[in-house]
Design an enzyme around this catalytic site. Sequence first.
Site, PDB file in Angstrom:
ATOM      1  N   MET A   1      31.155  40.811  41.885  1.00 24.46           N
ATOM      2  CA  MET A   1      30.564  39.901  40.911  1.00 24.46           C
ATOM      3  C   MET A   1      29.060  40.113  40.746  1.00 24.46           C
ATOM      4  O   MET A   1      28.268  39.198  40.938  1.00 24.46           O
ATOM      5  CB  MET A   1      30.855  38.439  41.314  1.00 24.46           C
ATOM      6  CG  MET A   1      32.321  38.138  41.509  1.00 24.46           C
ATOM      7  SD  MET A   1      33.317  38.518  40.053  1.00 24.46           S
ATOM      8  CE  MET A   1      32.968  37.062  39.083  1.00 24.46           C
TER       9      MET A   1
ATOM     10  N   ASN B   1      36.409  49.664  37.106  1.00 22.98           N
ATOM     11  CA  ASN B   1      36.491  48.221  37.338  1.00 22.98           C
ATOM     12  C   ASN B   1      37.786  47.692  36.750  1.00 22.98           C
ATOM     13  O   ASN B   1      38.352  48.284  35.824  1.00 22.98           O
ATOM     14  CB  ASN B   1      35.298  47.546  36.642  1.00 22.98           C
ATOM     15  CG  ASN B   1      35.274  46.039  36.854  1.00 22.98           C
ATOM     16  OD1 ASN B   1      35.523  45.552  37.971  1.00 22.98           O
ATOM     17  ND2 ASN B   1      35.010  45.281  35.800  1.00 22.98           N
TER      18      ASN B   1
ATOM     19  N   HIS C   1      39.350  44.232  34.926  1.00 26.56           N
ATOM     20  CA  HIS C   1      38.934  42.987  34.298  1.00 26.56           C
ATOM     21  C   HIS C   1      40.183  42.223  33.857  1.00 26.56           C
ATOM     22  O   HIS C   1      41.081  42.803  33.240  1.00 26.56           O
ATOM     23  CB  HIS C   1      38.033  43.288  33.088  1.00 26.56           C
ATOM     24  CG  HIS C   1      37.439  42.053  32.498  1.00 26.56           C
ATOM     25  ND1 HIS C   1      36.411  41.357  33.114  1.00 26.56           N
ATOM     26  CD2 HIS C   1      37.754  41.359  31.380  1.00 26.56           C
ATOM     27  CE1 HIS C   1      36.114  40.298  32.375  1.00 26.56           C
ATOM     28  NE2 HIS C   1      36.907  40.276  31.320  1.00 26.56           N
TER      29      HIS C   1
HETATM   30  C1  GRF Z   1      40.184  39.719  39.703  1.00 28.17           C
HETATM   31  O1  GRF Z   1      40.836  38.845  38.817  1.00 28.17           O
HETATM   32  C2  GRF Z   1      39.468  40.819  38.966  1.00 28.17           C
HETATM   33  O2  GRF Z   1      40.087  41.177  37.794  1.00 28.17           O
HETATM   34  C3  GRF Z   1      38.137  40.178  38.659  1.00 28.17           C
HETATM   35  O3  GRF Z   1      37.843  39.409  39.797  1.00 28.17           O
HETATM   36  C4  GRF Z   1      39.046  39.009  40.431  1.00 28.17           C
HETATM   37  C5  GRF Z   1      38.932  39.401  41.873  1.00 28.17           C
HETATM   38  O4  GRF Z   1      39.925  38.865  42.686  1.00 28.17           O
HETATM   39  N1  GRF Z   1      37.161  41.181  38.318  1.00 28.17           N
HETATM   40  P1  GRF Z   1      40.124  39.383  44.166  1.00 28.17           P
HETATM   41  O5  GRF Z   1      38.803  39.218  44.898  1.00 28.17           O
HETATM   42  O6  GRF Z   1      40.562  40.797  44.121  1.00 28.17           O
HETATM   43  O7  GRF Z   1      41.176  38.488  44.769  1.00 28.17           O
END
Ligand code: GRF
Length: 192
Positions: A95, A111, A113
Amino acid sequence: MSLKKIVVLFSGEGTNLENILKKLHKKEFEGKKIQIVKTITNNPKAKGIEKAKKYGVDVEIIDHKNFSSREEYDEVLVKSIKKVNPHLVVLAGFMRILSPVFTSNIKNAINIHPSLLPLFKGVNAIKKSFESEMKVAGVTVHRVSDELDSGKILDQCCFHRDNESFEEFEKKIHQLEYKLYPEVIKTLLIRE
Ligand code: GRF
């Protein structure tokens, strides 16, 4: 047997990280072995840390709070990635907005999304997609570029909506992520 090295970046739960570890780590495909050589998080409290450790994979914590600018942070991040010289850098719920310091140095990064890009970029993509009038919803794997959630689309998959509750909708999105991401990673590392 050639070795294909991955570095995974994450910030939170780490369920995509865990899924990648489960399906790809130390596994052989067509005479090539994939190894997650290192994971990096910006969040010392990320749940993903324990998940990586369970698989015996190195976790480096580079806390963004210790840096005064995005560029300074990215310089340290780039250095840490380059140390292990990976074939691919996989962002899994990382993030952070990346500066050109990252994108000009790390060309092989992807990445995932949780929307059908170019729709619903940025945070709260699942909520935005749920609240939209779209009859389909899905996920996208794309290359990391200078602009947020805008690099070349590598693959997508989707489902037709069926009056799901938000919880059901979110679950379906995550299931698609767990199916698509390892497949794209495999394609990039093994077949290309
Ligand atoms: C996922 O939904 C991904 O697409 C987004 O952030 C979320 C991460 O979830 N970028 P996690 O940490 O893998 O459980």
